[in-house]
Scaffold this active site. Structure first.
Site, short mmCIF file in Angstrom:
data_model
loop_
_atom_site.label_atom_id
_atom_site.label_comp_id
_atom_site.label_asym_id
_atom_site.label_seq_id
_atom_site.Cartn_x
_atom_site.Cartn_y
_atom_site.Cartn_z
N LYS A 82 0.82 -1.22 0.00
CA LYS A 82 0.00 0.00 0.00
C LYS A 82 0.85 1.27 0.00
CE LYS A 82 -0.82 0.56 4.99
NZ LYS A 82 -0.20 1.88 5.08
N ASP A 83 2.15 1.15 0.38
CA ASP A 83 3.04 2.31 0.41
C ASP A 83 3.79 2.50 -0.90
OD1 ASP A 83 2.39 2.89 3.05
OD2 ASP A 83 3.94 1.56 3.84
N ARG A 130 -8.29 8.38 3.47
CA ARG A 130 -9.23 7.31 3.11
C ARG A 130 -10.05 6.89 4.33
NH1 ARG A 130 -8.89 2.00 4.16
NH2 ARG A 130 -6.75 2.23 4.90
N ARG A 131 -9.36 6.63 5.44
CA ARG A 131 -10.06 6.20 6.65
C ARG A 131 -10.93 7.32 7.21
NH1 ARG A 131 -4.51 3.56 8.59
NH2 ARG A 131 -4.79 1.44 7.78
N ARG A 148 0.04 10.38 13.58
CA ARG A 148 1.13 9.76 12.82
C ARG A 148 2.02 8.95 13.74
NH1 ARG A 148 5.23 11.78 10.19
NH2 ARG A 148 5.31 9.84 9.06
N ARG A 154 1.26 5.15 18.17
CA ARG A 154 -0.20 5.30 18.12
C ARG A 154 -0.86 4.64 19.33
NH1 ARG A 154 -1.50 4.60 11.63
NH2 ARG A 154 0.49 5.42 10.92
N CYS A 241 -1.56 5.86 -1.86
CA CYS A 241 -2.01 5.48 -0.51
C CYS A 241 -2.45 6.69 0.31
CB CYS A 241 -0.91 4.70 0.21
SG CYS A 241 0.54 5.69 0.61
#
Length: 816
Positions: A82-83, A130-131, A148, A154, A241
């Protein structure tokens, strides 16, 4: 022991990912040692970076690693797919995509609450556009807090109560063994993942075949196929992404299901689209879905997408109609024709293909002959004009649109005007015409290469592109399209450049059609031999021409070259047309009858209401069956209502229609003459029986009269109307008959005879043979002054066609 260096970021997750690949490689080859090299990326350094804040986001976590690859400081790199940017730097390639781990996103909440249980205005940490947009679209009240850092960071912020929950990828937690921290796996309906999420990609230098070979066992086919489709979709949308776009592919039994979700940055609209395609073409599927989404109004704007109501715009399909035989068009071509609002077609398109159009489709003939054809600019403008009205436009072109057909110029004009288009390839006459002439363009003993050139270059070209001197020296087969007008110059150029004048040559006019004519000989004599050849033509030069004597097949069909006029209604003519064309004839359709609905169904409806009163129901035509069933449906009845009656069918096609309705006829006569039908019915013992005859409003009287003579109580009821057709091309038919251009006229009922005379008049048939399906039709023809030449013993379409062949193959009955 061989060493290879694997570059990686230094985060816990990145190290877990590379350790997974390291173990797999060293297990595959015990003599291999994988050495890890840690590399800091710009994404690791920019602690305060957030998506959409003006910094270049492409390759944020991979660029420095890719630079090390290109500088040969490392041999391979492992990334989360995805990156990985959708466009790789020149010289690099993804050599393997591993089996996808769970691609879903997950919710980790501080108090163990599910997404729907979180309090109003709950703070959810994520920096993924996206999220963020999918979450807010699902529950408007949620507050999205930029977050981030690696997973440790996180999770720490979640523990320190800065936020109520975080959303991360399941795959990372699985690889770290932290699945127990997951509160909820978010379903795809709420949160569709990013393209490539859950899989690892191994990047290498494109030219490094040795490393590619080593990595091959790690490649997981289904994951690679699905992610290829996802990445092609992202490429088509201009995203990556860090864009608010989700896309997820799944492969099952050779089919890819690709789903995408895009949310407009102003939250005005969320779009969820799904498309399926073959696993053999994942790239095409991804681009097709992206194109569909763009046409629905979603446009990339900086680091987000905006929704704009799209202007009313249709689509143009450039369809190759094939070389002339209507059976050589593709299924997709027919599909396009059948849904078109406008069809723009050329002279060489077989008009039979226009029979697939829907009602009210606009047909525009563009021609391609001097004096009748519109300019290319006019054609281009018309396609754009009609598409901008929201129409589905088919540009129907002979052969293949892109082979000397100016198709490239047309779609270039469409692209410049932002009109969506698709190309449907067609079979070119360059291949089909030689095949139908019995000439294989390649043959192992004579020719392993094929050259196709135009014999009619644009006269405005300063220098001709076709190098005849080079072509003269080449081995193999030379096929020249559109060269008949320049045949003498072509032959002269080839021979003067060294081509042997004794090289076999063929000129094929109107290839793949019943008008096909082939002139064969030697190159040096072809100009004289082919004087009468008329375009469209294909010139074939090479030793393969000599095989025609053995392989000629099309011209040996029993009805090849015969023009047959059929007078049946259009709806009934299809099977007969197919039988005739299969045997090589050219069919001229001249329907003399139109089948239509009744203006008043009262009598038929009354008969249907009392069907239980009839001992027999006898259908004398397929049309009778179809219209009778339509009225049964209107009355809300089905085949069960016929259980008390016996069913008769006159003719196998009528019986076949009944079978389609679930009814097997109790009676089917052995002979289809009037006498044979009555004789067959007499054996049924119908004296005193009530018989219903659903038939045309105008029909021969022999059947009801014959039944009454046998003592039956007969009720005739009209189920449909037969009307005189408009006869729009009557003048053309009359002219063709006078000039002897029709070989056979087929009549399949008394009505076709009577209406033919009404439309054409009493004219000399100029030797055309008259074929009648049975004696009743033949007697009607005789009454009208025609002499029936052909009457089959078996009164069916198949029997009629076979009898035509028998008569024509007998020299004593061949027409002068």
């Amino acid at each position: 022991m061989r060493n290879i260096i694997l570059g990686t970021r230094a985060s816990k997750l990145a190290l877990a990912q590379v350790e997974e690949i390291k173990r797999a490689l060293e297990k595959l080859d015990p003599d291999l040692e994988v050495i890890l090299k840690r590399i800091k990326t710009r994404g690791d350094i920019l602690k305060d970076w957030m998506p959409g804040r003006g910094l270049e986001e492409k390759g944020l976590f991979v660029k420095e690693i890719e630079d090390a690859l290109l500088d040969c400081k490392i041999d391979l790199a492992v990334h989360s797919m995805k990156d990985v940017p959708v466009e790789l730097p020149p010289g690099l390639a993804i050599a393997a995509i591993t089996k996808r781990v769970d691609p879903r996103d997950v919710l980790i909440s501080r108090d163990g609450l599910l997404l729907d249980e979180l309090p109003r205005n709950a703070r959810i940490g994520t920096s993924s556009p996206r999220r963020k947009l999918q979450l807010v679209f699902y529950q408007e009240h949620l507050q999205i807090v930029p977050l981030r850092g690696n997973l440790d960071t996180r999770l720490r912020k979640l523990r320190e109560k800065e936020i109520d929950a975080i959303v991360v990828a399941a795959a990372g937690l699985v690889r770290l063994g932290w699945q127990n921290r997951i509160t909820q796996y978010l379903p795809y309906q709420i949160m569709l993942p990013a393209g490539g999420q859950g899989a690892l990609g191994i990047e290498i230098r494109q030219a490094d075949e040795d490393i590619k070979r080593i990595l091959q066992p790690l490649n997981h086919d289904d994951s690679r196929i699905a992610i290829t489709a996802e990445r092609c979709f992202l490429r088509g949308m201009g995203g990556g992404c860090q864009m608010p776009v989700a896309v997820f592919g799944q492969v099952q039994e050779g089919e890819v299901t690709l789903k995408a979700v895009i949310v407009a940055s102003n939250r005005e609209r969320i779009l969820s689209e799904e498309m399926k395609g073959s696993s053999r073409n994942p790239e095409e599927l991804g681009m097709e879905l992206a194109n569909k989404v763009r046409t629905m109004g979603f446009k990339k704007d900086s680091s987000s997408f905006v929704f704009e109501n799209p202007r009313l715009s249709g689509r143009v399909y450039l369809v190759g109609a094939g070389p002339g035989d209507p059976g050589l068009i593709s299924l997709k071509g027919i599909e396009c024709i059948s849904k078109a609002d406008v069809i723009i077609y050329d002279r060489l398109v077989n008009k039979r293909l226009l029979g697939y159009v829907k009602d009210k489709c606009k047909l525009v003939y563009m021609g391609k002959l001097p004096g009748e054809s519109l300019s290319q600019a006019q054609i281009n403008e018309m396609m754009v004009r009609e598409a901008r009205k929201g129409k589905t436009v088919v540009r129907l072109k002979g052969g293949d649109p892109f082979l000397f057909g100016r198709g490239g110029e047309e779609v270039e004009f469409l692209a410049q005007n932002n009109i969506g288009f698709e190309i449907v390839p067609g079979i070119s006459s360059a291949l089909a015409a030689p095949m139908y002439a019995g000439i294989p363009v390649t043959y192992r003993k004579f020719s392993s290469c094929l050259t196709i050139v135009t014999g009619h270059e644009d006269p405005s070209k300063e220098r001709p592109v076709v190098n005849w001197a080079n072509l003269a020296r080449q081995e193999g087969t030379l096929v020249i399209l559109m060269g008949l007008a320049n045949l003498s110059q072509i032959v002269k150029k080839l021979i003067s450049a060294g081509k042997s004048k004794n090289t076999p040559c063929a000129v094929i006019s109107w290839g793949t059609t019943p008008n096909q004519k082939v002139v064969e000989g030697l190159l040096g004599e072809m100009v004289e031999k082919a004087k009468g050849a008329r375009p469209p033509g294909v010139i074939v030069i090479g030793e393969v021409v000599g095989l025609r004597g053995k392989l000629n097949w099309f011209e040996k069909k029993p009805l090849f070259g015969k023009r047959v006029l059929i007078t049946r209604p259009v709806v009934q003519a299809k099977s007969l047309v197919g039988l005739l064309e299969e045997r090589g004839s050219e069919v001229v359709e001249f329907p003399t009858i139109e089948i239509s609905s009744l203006s008043n169904y009262r009598k038929l409806d009354l008969a249907i209401e009392k069907l239980a009163d009839y001992d027999w129901i006898i259908f004398s035509s397929p049309n009778g069956v179809d219209h009778f069933w339509k009225r049964m449906n209107v009355a809300g009845k089905d085949a069960r209502i016929l259980s008390k009656s016996k069913i008769g069918a006159i003719g196998p096609k009528t019986a076949a229609n009944l079978r389609h309705m679930g009814i097997i006829a109790d009676f089917l006569p052995d002979e289809y003459s009037s006498e044979g039908i009555i004789e067959g019915i007499e054996k049924l013992g119908i004296k005193g029986k009530r018989i219903l005859l659903p038939r045309a409003d105008i029909a021969p009287s022999f059947l009801p009269e014959g039944l009454r003579k046998l003592g039956a109580r007969v009720e005739e009821v009209a189920a449909y109307r037969t009307e005189l057709s408009s006869g729009g091309n009557s003048a053309i038919i009359r002219d063709s008959l006078r000039k002897g251009k029709i070989d056979i006229i087929i009549f399949t009922s008394s009505s076709t005879v009577n209406n033919f005379i009404k439309l054409v008049g009493d004219i000399d048939l100029a030797g055309a043979r008259v074929a009648c399906i049975g004696p009743i039709t033949a007697r009607e023809a005789e009454k009208s002054g025609m002499k029936p030449d052909i009457i089959p013993e078996e009164h069916t379409m198949e029997g009629l066609v076979e009898e035509i062949i028998n008569v024509l193959s007998n020299p004593t009955t061949r027409k002068a």
